[in-house]
Write an enzyme that holds these catalytic residues in place. Structure first.
Site, mmCIF file in Angstrom:
data_model
loop_
_atom_site.group_PDB
_atom_site.id
_atom_site.type_symbol
_atom_site.label_atom_id
_atom_site.label_comp_id
_atom_site.label_asym_id
_atom_site.label_seq_id
_atom_site.Cartn_x
_atom_site.Cartn_y
_atom_site.Cartn_z
ATOM 1 N N GLU A 135 -73.276 28.565 -21.445
ATOM 2 C CA GLU A 135 -72.053 28.528 -22.257
ATOM 3 C C GLU A 135 -72.329 27.731 -23.520
ATOM 4 O OE1 GLU A 135 -68.478 27.227 -20.224
ATOM 5 O OE2 GLU A 135 -67.711 26.278 -22.055
ATOM 6 N N GLU A 140 -64.280 23.374 -30.344
ATOM 7 C CA GLU A 140 -63.488 23.023 -29.166
ATOM 8 C C GLU A 140 -62.993 21.591 -29.277
ATOM 9 O OE1 GLU A 140 -63.799 23.493 -24.340
ATOM 10 O OE2 GLU A 140 -65.539 22.686 -25.394
#
Length: 320
Positions: A135, A140
């Site tokens: 990932e 974020e």
């Protein structure tokens, strides 16, 4: 508009003849093209957020997504007071139709979601069998806390050295998702408080780019008015050269403690906005951010707090 590699044959031939970190445009996504290039994931949030991810029909009928010729909006509901029996605040989670190995992706973003309880992200993974295919979190954060955090999450036996050439700073170096509650190996963009949240929005956003090779994964961020934004990034050029992009904000190199090739496979691009959950809703982190009440109560009872909880994306360019 969606432009795919088959219409870019000449540029691909030119790019293949050039040396160095040179890539040619594989897919250009703008406006309505996001509907063609992504699917709407009407799923239960894997991060246990106070959210209901809706399908495309619902998203369009509720105006949670809409597009013009050069802009795509993804936002959350900002009118409904939730009760305890509701599944969560309506929002959207997009997953790209294509999967990618080695590539560069460039996002031109004018606005990102902000607000207490929000957890927006632009990232890449293969959901089935996670984290076997790795990932990459490009953009974020949670609860308006700055700066942006770029992170890798992997299967066992992947760690990063602390002394990589980057402008950001490692906060953790073990990428193994099974360690330390899946914090991953995270880099905070410590040089730029405008890389996330209200600060990002106040300057009209900017560009996020990620390059993935067999030898490293890098992330860059440039503010909208940065005079040093590379020309090929600013213009959305057909051919780019990442060697001219300067020091990355985050740099995850192949090393003796992590073989990039074996930890990352063919992954989808995901754009989503959730609320609370495992990160934004963590009581200690939520309270430390200065947000009121508790996360779930705040998200339930304050819909107008999420009027600015939206992505406004001008384009997404993928290069290979």
């Amino acid at each position: 508009m969606k432009t795919v590699s088959s219409s870019l044959t000449l540029a691909s031939l030119v790019g293949s003849a050039l040396a160095g970190a040179v890539y040619t445009l594989n897919e250009c996504v703008r406006g309505e093209g996001f509907y063609d290039s992504f699917n709407f994931e009407n799923i239960t949030d894997p991060t246990h957020g106070r959210v209901t991810y809706v399908n495309r029909t619902t998203a369009e009928s509720l105006n949670l997504t809409y597009a013009t010729g050069d802009t795509f909006i993804l936002r959350a509901d900002d009118t409904t007071v939730l009760n305890a029996n509701d599944t969560g605040r309506n929002s959207v989670r997009l997953r790209s139709n294509q999967q990618h190995h080695e590539h560069v992706v460039v996002f031109d973003i004018q606005h990102m979601p902000e607000g207490c309880g929000t957890w927006p992200a632009i990232w890449e993974t293969k959901e089935s069998g996670w984290p076997a295919s790795g990932e990459i979190d490009i953009l974020e954060g949670a609860n308006n806390v700055v700066p942006n955090q770029s992170t890798l999450h992997t299967s066992h036996n992947c760690s990063m050295p602390n002394n990589t050439l980057q402008s950001g700073t490692f906060t953790t170096t073990n990428c193994d998702a099974s360690v330390a509650y899946n914090v991953g190996c995270a880099v905070k963009l410590t040089e730029d408080k405008n890389s996330f949240g209200p600060g990002f929005n106040s300057i009209g956003g900017g560009w996020y780019a990620m390059e993935r090779t067999l030898h490293y994964i890098k992330v860059w961020f440039w503010e909208r008015c940065d005079p040093y934004v590379p020309w090929d990034v600013r213009s959305g050029a057909w051919i780019i050269d990442t060697d001219n992009w300067g020091i990355p904000a985050a740099n995850f190199p192949n090393n003796t403690e992590c073989d990039i090739q074996s930890h990352f496979g063919a992954n989808n691009i995901i754009i989503d906005l959730t609320f609370c959950g495992d990160w934004a809703g963590n009581a200690a982190l939520y309270n430390a951010s200065g947000c009121p009440s508790d996360c779930v109560s705040y998200v339930n009872n304050n819909p107008t707090a999420f009027t600015n909880a939206y992505f406004q994306i001008s384009s997404m360019n993928i290069y290979k």
